[in-house]
Motif scaffolding. Structure first.
Motif, PDB file in Angstrom:
ATOM      1  N   LEU A   1       0.843  -1.189   0.000  1.00  0.00           N
ATOM      2  CA  LEU A   1       0.000   0.000   0.000  1.00  0.00           C
ATOM      3  C   LEU A   1       0.882   1.244   0.000  1.00  0.00           C
ATOM      4  CD1 LEU A   1      -2.714  -0.969   2.661  1.00  0.00           C
ATOM      5  CD2 LEU A   1      -2.838  -1.201   0.175  1.00  0.00           C
TER       6      LEU A   1
ATOM      7  N   HIS B   1       0.824   5.301   1.021  1.00  0.00           N
ATOM      8  CA  HIS B   1       0.083   6.226   1.875  1.00  0.00           C
ATOM      9  C   HIS B   1       0.364   7.672   1.479  1.00  0.00           C
ATOM     10  CE1 HIS B   1      -0.637   2.720   4.445  1.00  0.00           C
ATOM     11  NE2 HIS B   1       0.651   2.449   4.280  1.00  0.00           N
TER      12      HIS B   1
ATOM     13  N   MET C   1      -7.727  -1.946   4.079  1.00  0.00           N
ATOM     14  CA  MET C   1      -7.292  -0.746   3.365  1.00  0.00           C
ATOM     15  C   MET C   1      -7.495   0.464   4.266  1.00  0.00           C
ATOM     16  SD  MET C   1      -6.043   0.460   0.503  1.00  0.00           S
ATOM     17  CE  MET C   1      -6.403  -0.749  -0.775  1.00  0.00           C
TER      18      MET C   1
ATOM     19  N   HIS D   1      -6.604   6.991   3.363  1.00  0.00           N
ATOM     20  CA  HIS D   1      -5.518   7.738   2.733  1.00  0.00           C
ATOM     21  C   HIS D   1      -4.401   6.810   2.262  1.00  0.00           C
ATOM     22  CE1 HIS D   1      -7.775  10.930   4.556  1.00  0.00           C
ATOM     23  NE2 HIS D   1      -7.432  10.557   5.768  1.00  0.00           N
ATOM     24  N   SER D   2      -4.789   5.715   1.629  1.00  0.00           N
ATOM     25  CA  SER D   2      -3.814   4.796   1.051  1.00  0.00           C
ATOM     26  C   SER D   2      -4.388   4.244  -0.249  1.00  0.00           C
ATOM     27  CB  SER D   2      -3.484   3.659   2.016  1.00  0.00           C
ATOM     28  OG  SER D   2      -4.642   2.894   2.297  1.00  0.00           O
ATOM     29  N   THR D   3      -3.519   3.727  -1.096  1.00  0.00           N
ATOM     30  CA  THR D   3      -3.932   3.197  -2.387  1.00  0.00           C
ATOM     31  C   THR D   3      -2.986   2.077  -2.795  1.00  0.00           C
ATOM     32  OG1 THR D   3      -4.269   3.748  -4.731  1.00  0.00           O
ATOM     33  CG2 THR D   3      -2.526   4.931  -3.580  1.00  0.00           C
ATOM     34  N   GLU D   4      -3.467   1.210  -3.694  1.00  0.00           N
ATOM     35  CA  GLU D   4      -2.618   0.160  -4.252  1.00  0.00           C
ATOM     36  C   GLU D   4      -1.861   0.644  -5.491  1.00  0.00           C
ATOM     37  OE1 GLU D   4      -4.738  -3.527  -4.871  1.00  0.00           O
ATOM     38  OE2 GLU D   4      -6.218  -2.969  -3.356  1.00  0.00           O
ATOM     39  N   ILE D   5      -2.210   1.841  -5.982  1.00  0.00           N
ATOM     40  CA  ILE D   5      -1.579   2.363  -7.191  1.00  0.00           C
ATOM     41  C   ILE D   5      -0.146   2.793  -6.882  1.00  0.00           C
ATOM     42  CG2 ILE D   5      -1.720   4.104  -9.001  1.00  0.00           C
ATOM     43  CD1 ILE D   5      -4.719   4.279  -8.428  1.00  0.00           C
TER      44      ILE D   5
ATOM     45  N   PHE E   1      -1.420  12.462  -4.687  1.00  0.00           N
ATOM     46  CA  PHE E   1      -2.550  11.602  -5.036  1.00  0.00           C
ATOM     47  C   PHE E   1      -3.821  12.440  -5.020  1.00  0.00           C
ATOM     48  CE2 PHE E   1      -5.863   8.431  -4.415  1.00  0.00           C
ATOM     49  CZ  PHE E   1      -5.475   7.457  -5.330  1.00  0.00           C
TER      50      PHE E   1
ATOM     51  N   GLY F   1      -8.099   9.945  -7.724  1.00  0.00           N
ATOM     52  CA  GLY F   1      -7.884   8.534  -8.028  1.00  0.00           C
ATOM     53  C   GLY F   1      -6.569   8.195  -8.688  1.00  0.00           C
TER      54      GLY F   1
ATOM     55  N   TRP G   1      -2.016   9.358  -9.239  1.00  0.00           N
ATOM     56  CA  TRP G   1      -0.837  10.120  -8.837  1.00  0.00           C
ATOM     57  C   TRP G   1      -0.448  11.122  -9.916  1.00  0.00           C
ATOM     58  CZ3 TRP G   1       0.867   9.730  -3.988  1.00  0.00           C
ATOM     59  CH2 TRP G   1       0.637   8.559  -3.279  1.00  0.00           C
TER      60      TRP G   1
END
Length: 275
Positions: free
Chosen positions: A4, A6, A136, A139-143, A156, A159, A161
């Protein structure tokens, strides 16, 4: 293992990465299902086998008892011959029951071993189940964020970066010599600004000279004032008259600097007399 990325809750700026934690409820459910798929059928087979073994043991013991009863009935009578025959029949009955019990115990042990092997297999199968759902945090993403170069930051938003300029903390100087410190993301310095601090102007150099000159003159004035007071009140003087004269000459040389020296960057200071 899932990674992840952040970001700051307000600015969206990338902060750090971490490994995600598996959803504990989903993982437990999946592992319980994998375990049950092996254990439950094995338990059913073990229970049925134990029932059959127990029934077989009961039948064997009953048959031994019935055979003994039949033998005693056939040789019914009195005397030593009857007692010997009855005793022999009892020994045969007991031996048959002992064999039946041994067979039952061996069968039960085999069933238990087979069941335990199934339990061990089920535990291994459950442990091998990989998580498919992840926790999840906010304020985190898998991208995966792009690589930021010097003077850039990953943000970010919406949706995804993006890269934006990052000159926070840097100091720039405008052509008019004003000082500008950038404190926020996304602020580009004016093309006319430079990071090199401008050299002081001649007037600024003269200001520096005047401050230094004033400090030196203050020392000389204090020395001469002390000498005058000592002379006026008839006290023992710290300086000789010659030394006092040297301090007066030194003081005058300091006063004359603006008139006799033209370059404030290369001032030749007079040497302070020995006190």
């Amino acid at each position: 293992m899932k990674t992840l990325y952040h970001y700051h809750p307000e600015t969206g700026e990338y902060l750090a990465s971490s490994f995600a934690d598996a959803d504990p409820l989903e993982l437990k459910t999946a592992r319980d299902a994998a375990r049950s798929a092996i254990v439950e059928p094995a338990r059913s087979v073990a229970e049925a086998a134990m029932l059959a073994a127990s029934a077989a043991n009961t039948d064997a013991r009953s048959a031994a008892q019935e055979a003994y009863a039949d033998t005693v009935s056939r040789i019914a009578g009195e005397g030593e011959a009857f007692e010997a025959a009855r005793s022999a029949a009892a020994e045969e009955r007991d031996a048959s029951i002992a064999v039946a019990d041994e067979v039952y115990e061996a069968t039960a042990a085999s069933i238990q071993t087979t069941y335990q092997n199934a339990v061990d297999e089920a535990d291994a199968a459950a442990a091998a189940v990989e998580p498919t759902a992840w926790m999840m945090p906010a304020h985190s993403t898998e991208i995966v964020p792009p690589e930021a170069e010097e003077g850039e930051a990953c943000i970010f938003a919406d949706g995804g970066w993006t890269l934006t300029s990052d000159h926070r903390g840097k100091v720039f100087y405008a052509p008019d010599r004003t000082r500008h410190t950038i404190a926020e993301l996304g602020i580009e310095p004016d093309p006319s600004w430079t990071e090199e601090e401008p050299a002081p102007t001649e007037e600024e150099l003269w200001d520096i000279v005047r401050r230094d000159r004033g400090n030196r003159m203050g020392v000389a004035l204090a020395v001469l004032e002390r000498h005058r007071n000592q002379k006026e009140f008839g006290l023992a003087t710290t300086l000789t008259d010659a030394a006092a004269t040297a301090w007066a000459i030194y003081l005058q040389a300091l006063r004359d600097i603006p008139e006799i020296q033209a370059d404030p960057a290369a001032i030749e200071w007079p040497v302070e007399p020995a006190n």
